[in-house]
Design an enzyme around this catalytic site. Sequence first.
Site, PDB file in Angstrom:
ATOM      1  N   THR A  57      -8.693  -3.636  -1.176  1.00  0.00           N
ATOM      2  CA  THR A  57      -8.315  -2.611  -0.191  1.00  0.00           C
ATOM      3  C   THR A  57      -9.537  -1.811   0.284  1.00  0.00           C
ATOM      4  O   THR A  57      -9.428  -1.098   1.278  1.00  0.00           O
ATOM      5  CB  THR A  57      -7.275  -1.613  -0.768  1.00  0.00           C
ATOM      6  N   GLY A  58     -10.651  -1.914  -0.413  1.00  0.00           N
ATOM      7  CA  GLY A  58     -11.875  -1.234   0.026  1.00  0.00           C
ATOM      8  C   GLY A  58     -12.396  -1.871   1.309  1.00  0.00           C
ATOM      9  O   GLY A  58     -11.967  -2.957   1.701  1.00  0.00           O
ATOM     10  N   SER A 106      -8.207   0.929  -7.451  1.00  0.00           N
ATOM     11  CA  SER A 106      -6.750   0.682  -7.401  1.00  0.00           C
ATOM     12  C   SER A 106      -6.294   0.894  -5.968  1.00  0.00           C
ATOM     13  O   SER A 106      -6.765   1.825  -5.305  1.00  0.00           O
ATOM     14  CB  SER A 106      -6.004   1.679  -8.303  1.00  0.00           C
ATOM     15  N   ALA A 145      -9.020   8.028 -12.302  1.00  0.00           N
ATOM     16  CA  ALA A 145      -8.307   8.560 -11.132  1.00  0.00           C
ATOM     17  C   ALA A 145      -6.814   8.371 -11.337  1.00  0.00           C
ATOM     18  O   ALA A 145      -6.252   7.328 -11.033  1.00  0.00           O
ATOM     19  CB  ALA A 145      -8.759   7.832  -9.868  1.00  0.00           C
ATOM     20  N   TYR A 176       2.833   1.448  -9.223  1.00  0.00           N
ATOM     21  CA  TYR A 176       1.762   2.450  -9.138  1.00  0.00           C
ATOM     22  C   TYR A 176       2.013   3.582 -10.141  1.00  0.00           C
ATOM     23  O   TYR A 176       1.168   3.861 -10.988  1.00  0.00           O
ATOM     24  CB  TYR A 176       1.709   2.993  -7.713  1.00  0.00           C
ATOM     25  N   LYS A 180      -0.249   4.110 -13.554  1.00  0.00           N
ATOM     26  CA  LYS A 180      -1.085   5.309 -13.696  1.00  0.00           C
ATOM     27  C   LYS A 180      -0.663   6.088 -14.948  1.00  0.00           C
ATOM     28  O   LYS A 180      -1.505   6.646 -15.658  1.00  0.00           O
ATOM     29  CB  LYS A 180      -0.966   6.193 -12.450  1.00  0.00           C
TER      30      LYS A 180
END
Length: 340
Positions: A57-58, A106, A145, A176, A180
């Site tokens: 996704t970067g 992520s 994060a 998600y 996390k």
Amino acid sequence: MISQQSESPRLEDWSKVRQYNPMKVLITGGGGFLGSHLAEKYLLLGAYVVCVDNFSTGLRQNKDLLLSLAGADKNLMFLEKDIVEPWEPWCGFLPAGFDFVFHFASPASPVHYQRLGLETMWANTLGLSRALGFADKRGARVVFASTSEVYGDPEFSPQPESYWGHVNSFGPRSCYDESKRFGEALVYTHNLKNKTRHGLVRIFNTYGPRMDPNDGRVIINFLTQAQQGGPLTIYGDGKQTRSFCFVDDLIAAIQSYAKLDCTEPMNIGNDCEFSILEAAQTVQKIFSDRELKIEFQDFNIDDPKQRRPDLTIARKLLSPWSPAVSLEQGLRQMLGSLGL
Ligand code: UDP
């Protein structure tokens, strides 16, 4: 530049790093929205920065931007790797000591983490475990994060760190939210068992330059929709709330948190709460020349109805930090970077 593309950086390159011994920081997800901002800020401080990203996704343009910054030629290494896979094949080339490992790899937007559900789960669990192992061997402190999503669809607002949340473990957001939450438990248990001092930040909705226009989150959606003449899409009736933090405020807080000897979770964000309708109206006001319409669409399953961080702990421990950029100011800054 030490190495841009190389799978196996030449060992002799590392002598340059050892000579002047700067702070050393490794950022997983360094090609992403937040990771690239973190990398930029540490480069500005003169730190030696290693970014690891698989660009699921970067954005490659974030990598190019970082590589174009002053000092990047000697202080930045960008490795295109999947942090879920073993790190041994490439981490042996890195210096023996690091100060910080930021685990930011992520997907973070609901659109992306639902598309990449399994990858999201492994990045925040197995990927985090690898980051912790790397950090322990190199004497680094990990900052994980985490997210406001650990609170799920909260039953009250604002949410303090002591709130355990109201989370659906079996739904579209659970890949998600629950990974996390597992990540937080992993940091806690790892610290307990290994006598380490790793920490985590719970990041609330953040926006700013360098967001992927296809990210799908509400602020970048509204801005790209406004750029195209609208309409602004609101999912549901627009009464659900969020609290939007400008990226510079967030990164400053994360850097301060990293320096603390704090292992407790900390909320980081902006505590001005807006309904999504009010956020759309703010965008309409900024683009007052365009007469943007609003289009109401279906409400997403498990979409939290309210979200606002209780920042009491952040304001106390990170003093004098406090979020300084209003939504309208931040949107205007972001527009400049989007060339709007
Ligand atoms: N949202 C919206 N229109 C959009 C994108 C998002 O109304 O084009 C809503 C979404 O349903 C949610 C809020 O805006 O209630 C924030 O969504 P986002 O995807 O930015 O992140 P979230 O806080 O849900 O993780």
